[in-house]
Design a protein around this motif. Structure first.
Motif, PDB file in Angstrom:
ATOM      1  N   PRO A 134       5.659  -1.130   7.854  1.00 48.91           N
ATOM      2  CA  PRO A 134       5.727   0.197   7.236  1.00 48.91           C
ATOM      3  C   PRO A 134       7.144   0.521   6.771  1.00 48.91           C
ATOM      4  CG  PRO A 134       5.734   0.433   9.601  1.00 48.91           C
ATOM      5  CD  PRO A 134       5.669  -1.053   9.317  1.00 48.91           C
ATOM      6  N   VAL A 135       7.232   1.246   5.687  1.00 50.21           N
ATOM      7  CA  VAL A 135       8.513   1.751   5.205  1.00 50.21           C
ATOM      8  C   VAL A 135       8.339   3.240   4.989  1.00 50.21           C
ATOM      9  CG1 VAL A 135      10.283   1.584   3.434  1.00 50.21           C
ATOM     10  CG2 VAL A 135       8.995  -0.450   4.084  1.00 50.21           C
ATOM     11  N   ALA A 136       8.842   4.042   5.907  1.00 49.28           N
ATOM     12  CA  ALA A 136       8.641   5.485   5.841  1.00 49.28           C
ATOM     13  C   ALA A 136       9.713   6.132   4.972  1.00 49.28           C
ATOM     14  CB  ALA A 136       8.674   6.086   7.249  1.00 49.28           C
ATOM     15  N   MET A 137       9.343   7.243   4.342  1.00 50.21           N
ATOM     16  CA  MET A 137      10.303   7.986   3.528  1.00 50.21           C
ATOM     17  C   MET A 137       9.788   9.404   3.354  1.00 50.21           C
ATOM     18  SD  MET A 137       9.428   6.355  -0.168  1.00 50.21           S
ATOM     19  CE  MET A 137       9.315   4.751   0.580  1.00 50.21           C
ATOM     20  N   ASP A 138      10.671  10.297   3.038  1.00 50.44           N
ATOM     21  CA  ASP A 138      10.228  11.647   2.738  1.00 50.44           C
ATOM     22  C   ASP A 138      10.117  11.810   1.228  1.00 50.44           C
ATOM     23  OD1 ASP A 138      12.809  12.038   1.707  1.00 50.44           O
ATOM     24  OD2 ASP A 138      13.541  12.780   3.629  1.00 50.44           O
ATOM     25  N   SER A 139       9.519  12.910   0.809  1.00 45.71           N
ATOM     26  CA  SER A 139       9.251  13.102  -0.615  1.00 45.71           C
ATOM     27  C   SER A 139      10.537  13.238  -1.420  1.00 45.71           C
ATOM     28  CB  SER A 139       8.392  14.352  -0.807  1.00 45.71           C
ATOM     29  OG  SER A 139       9.042  15.495  -0.272  1.00 45.71           O
ATOM     30  N   ASN A 159       4.524   9.552   0.837  1.00 46.60           N
ATOM     31  CA  ASN A 159       4.709   9.645   2.284  1.00 46.60           C
ATOM     32  C   ASN A 159       5.150   8.343   2.926  1.00 46.60           C
ATOM     33  OD1 ASN A 159       3.882  12.379   2.294  1.00 46.60           O
ATOM     34  ND2 ASN A 159       1.734  11.747   2.261  1.00 46.60           N
ATOM     35  N   GLY A 160       4.977   7.239   2.214  1.00 47.35           N
ATOM     36  CA  GLY A 160       5.406   5.965   2.776  1.00 47.35           C
ATOM     37  C   GLY A 160       4.679   4.807   2.138  1.00 47.35           C
ATOM     38  N   VAL A 161       5.188   3.596   2.393  1.00 48.77           N
ATOM     39  CA  VAL A 161       4.542   2.381   1.898  1.00 48.77           C
ATOM     40  C   VAL A 161       4.501   1.369   3.034  1.00 48.77           C
ATOM     41  CG1 VAL A 161       5.331   2.753  -0.479  1.00 48.77           C
ATOM     42  CG2 VAL A 161       6.701   1.355   1.080  1.00 48.77           C
ATOM     43  N   SER A 162       3.597   0.408   2.936  1.00 49.76           N
ATOM     44  CA  SER A 162       3.520  -0.665   3.926  1.00 49.76           C
ATOM     45  C   SER A 162       3.146  -1.957   3.224  1.00 49.76           C
ATOM     46  CB  SER A 162       2.496  -0.335   5.022  1.00 49.76           C
ATOM     47  OG  SER A 162       1.202  -0.181   4.471  1.00 49.76           O
ATOM     48  N   PHE A 163       3.704  -3.062   3.711  1.00 48.90           N
ATOM     49  CA  PHE A 163       3.425  -4.373   3.147  1.00 48.90           C
ATOM     50  C   PHE A 163       2.381  -5.090   4.000  1.00 48.90           C
ATOM     51  CE2 PHE A 163       6.636  -4.443  -0.060  1.00 48.90           C
ATOM     52  CZ  PHE A 163       7.669  -3.659   0.426  1.00 48.90           C
ATOM     53  N   ALA A 192      13.200  11.474  -1.125  1.00 48.04           N
ATOM     54  CA  ALA A 192      13.766  10.161  -1.425  1.00 48.04           C
ATOM     55  C   ALA A 192      12.825   9.291  -2.232  1.00 48.04           C
ATOM     56  CB  ALA A 192      14.113   9.450  -0.117  1.00 48.04           C
ATOM     57  N   ALA A 193      11.630   9.787  -2.529  1.00 39.99           N
ATOM     58  CA  ALA A 193      10.618   8.951  -3.175  1.00 39.99           C
ATOM     59  C   ALA A 193      11.061   8.471  -4.552  1.00 39.99           C
ATOM     60  CB  ALA A 193       9.310   9.737  -3.292  1.00 39.99           C
ATOM     61  N   ALA A 194      11.543   9.379  -5.392  1.00 43.28           N
ATOM     62  CA  ALA A 194      11.914   8.996  -6.751  1.00 43.28           C
ATOM     63  C   ALA A 194      13.065   7.997  -6.744  1.00 43.28           C
ATOM     64  CB  ALA A 194      12.295  10.234  -7.554  1.00 43.28           C
ATOM     65  N   ALA A 195      14.039   8.202  -5.861  1.00 42.38           N
ATOM     66  CA  ALA A 195      15.159   7.271  -5.786  1.00 42.38           C
ATOM     67  C   ALA A 195      14.693   5.902  -5.329  1.00 42.38           C
ATOM     68  CB  ALA A 195      16.227   7.814  -4.831  1.00 42.38           C
ATOM     69  N   TYR A 196      13.773   5.883  -4.361  1.00 38.44           N
ATOM     70  CA  TYR A 196      13.277   4.614  -3.849  1.00 38.44           C
ATOM     71  C   TYR A 196      12.549   3.838  -4.941  1.00 38.44           C
ATOM     72  CZ  TYR A 196      10.592   1.262  -1.121  1.00 38.44           C
ATOM     73  OH  TYR A 196      10.036   0.115  -0.635  1.00 38.44           O
ATOM     74  N   ALA A 197      11.809   4.533  -5.780  1.00 36.09           N
ATOM     75  CA  ALA A 197      11.014   3.862  -6.801  1.00 36.09           C
ATOM     76  C   ALA A 197      11.891   3.145  -7.812  1.00 36.09           C
ATOM     77  CB  ALA A 197      10.126   4.879  -7.514  1.00 36.09           C
ATOM     78  N   ARG A 198      13.164   3.504  -7.899  1.00 40.58           N
ATOM     79  CA  ARG A 198      14.031   2.891  -8.902  1.00 40.58           C
ATOM     80  C   ARG A 198      14.801   1.691  -8.351  1.00 40.58           C
ATOM     81  NH1 ARG A 198      14.923   8.555  -9.988  1.00 40.58           N
ATOM     82  NH2 ARG A 198      13.974   9.158 -11.963  1.00 40.58           N
ATOM     83  N   THR A 218       0.848  -1.187   0.000  1.00 40.28           N
ATOM     84  CA  THR A 218       0.000   0.000   0.000  1.00 40.28           C
ATOM     85  C   THR A 218       0.886   1.240   0.000  1.00 40.28           C
ATOM     86  OG1 THR A 218      -1.780  -1.125   1.189  1.00 40.28           O
ATOM     87  CG2 THR A 218      -1.800   1.275   1.209  1.00 40.28           C
ATOM     88  N   ALA A 219       0.717   2.064  -1.032  1.00 40.09           N
ATOM     89  CA  ALA A 219       1.512   3.282  -1.176  1.00 40.09           C
ATOM     90  C   ALA A 219       0.660   4.496  -0.826  1.00 40.09           C
ATOM     91  CB  ALA A 219       2.043   3.403  -2.605  1.00 40.09           C
ATOM     92  N   ASP A 220       1.217   5.369  -0.010  1.00 47.71           N
ATOM     93  CA  ASP A 220       0.528   6.583   0.416  1.00 47.71           C
ATOM     94  C   ASP A 220       1.045   7.765  -0.410  1.00 47.71           C
ATOM     95  OD1 ASP A 220      -0.913   8.488   1.751  1.00 47.71           O
ATOM     96  OD2 ASP A 220       0.309   8.440   3.582  1.00 47.71           O
TER      97      ASP A 220
END
Length: 247
Positions: A208-213, A152-156, A215-221, A58-60
């Motif tokens: 949960p896997v928290a992140m700020d905006s 804002n974050g994702v959770s499995f 780092a979002a683009a880097a995380y997606a790759r 689930t991606a927020d």
């Protein structure tokens, strides 16, 4: 007259006896009434823990825009959110797995507390069921939202955890039985039948896997690593202790 005089002492004795009985302290009450099976029992709490592999993410998502007027900020946020939603749909996310999570409007002020503009935040939650494609889906949505995009974050999570919870409950009951047998043995007794079983609520722990905006683009790759999901069950069980052997 003689019969009356003979009766008077007897009545006086009865009255005195009643007074003495009423003045005696009441007998102490026992915590369990006679015959209650819980008079001789042992109550323990057991826990069970199992692990499973998550199958959903689930991606927020969110968009944030700022403009001179509320209308302009709303229009910009709506445009960015629509682009993100369309990108998610094109990536295979069902409409039923998309949900607007919140909409907020706030004002921006300068040092003199004068309003200089307005900021609109709009959230969008997406459930991704194909984890091998999760990284590509996140990247596509963020690219579609542009500079207004936020993650804002994702959770499995595990979509169907019925079998895992059943296994956790079995382990919890077995743990409670082990404890009950130990306590009974220490008391030179044996456990008998079960009289009460109570399960505590809760026991599912999403990851949960928290992140700020930023780092979002880097995380997606980078590849998605779901890890393991922990599920627990807690149960309180009461066993009657077997009767003591006759002397």
């Amino acid at each position: 007259m003689n019969a009356l005089r003979r009766t008077t002492p007897v009545l006086a004795v009865l009255a005195t006896f009643a007074t003495l009985v009423s003045a005696r302290p009441a007998a102490a009450t026992t915590p369990f009434p006679p015959g209650d099976p819980l008079r001789d029992s042992v109550q323990v709490t057991g826990t069970g823990e199992v692990f499973g592999e998550p199958d959903t993410l689930t991606a927020d998502f969110a968009v944030e825009t700022t403009a001179a007027t509320v209308g302009e900020a709303l229009d910009s946020a709506g445009t960015a959110a629509t682009r993100m939603r369309d990108a998610l749909v094109r990536a295979g996310i069902a409409r039923a797995d998309l949900q607007t999570s919140n909409v907020g409007i706030s004002s921006r002020t300068d040092d003199k507390q004068q309003i200089t503009g307005y900021t609109v935040n709009q959230g969008l939650t997406a459930k991704i069921r194909k984890l091998p494609r999760a990284g590509a889906v996140l990247s596509a949505a963020i690219a579609a939202g542009g500079d207004a995009a936020r993650l804002n974050g994702v959770s499995f999570a595990i979509e169907d955890n019925t079998a895992l919870l059943a296994e956790a409950r079995k382990k919890a009951f077995a743990d409670a039985r082990t404890k009950a047998v130990l306590y009974a043995r220490e008391a030179d007794r044996q456990v008998g039948r079960v009289v009460t079983v109570t399960e505590a609520s809760g026991g599912y722990y999403p990851v949960p896997v928290a992140m700020d905006s930023m780092a979002a683009a880097a995380y997606a790759r980078v590849p998605i690593e779901p890890g393991r999901q922990r599920l627990t069950a807690t149960v309180t069980v009461t066993w009657v202790l077997a009767p003591l052997p006759a002397p």
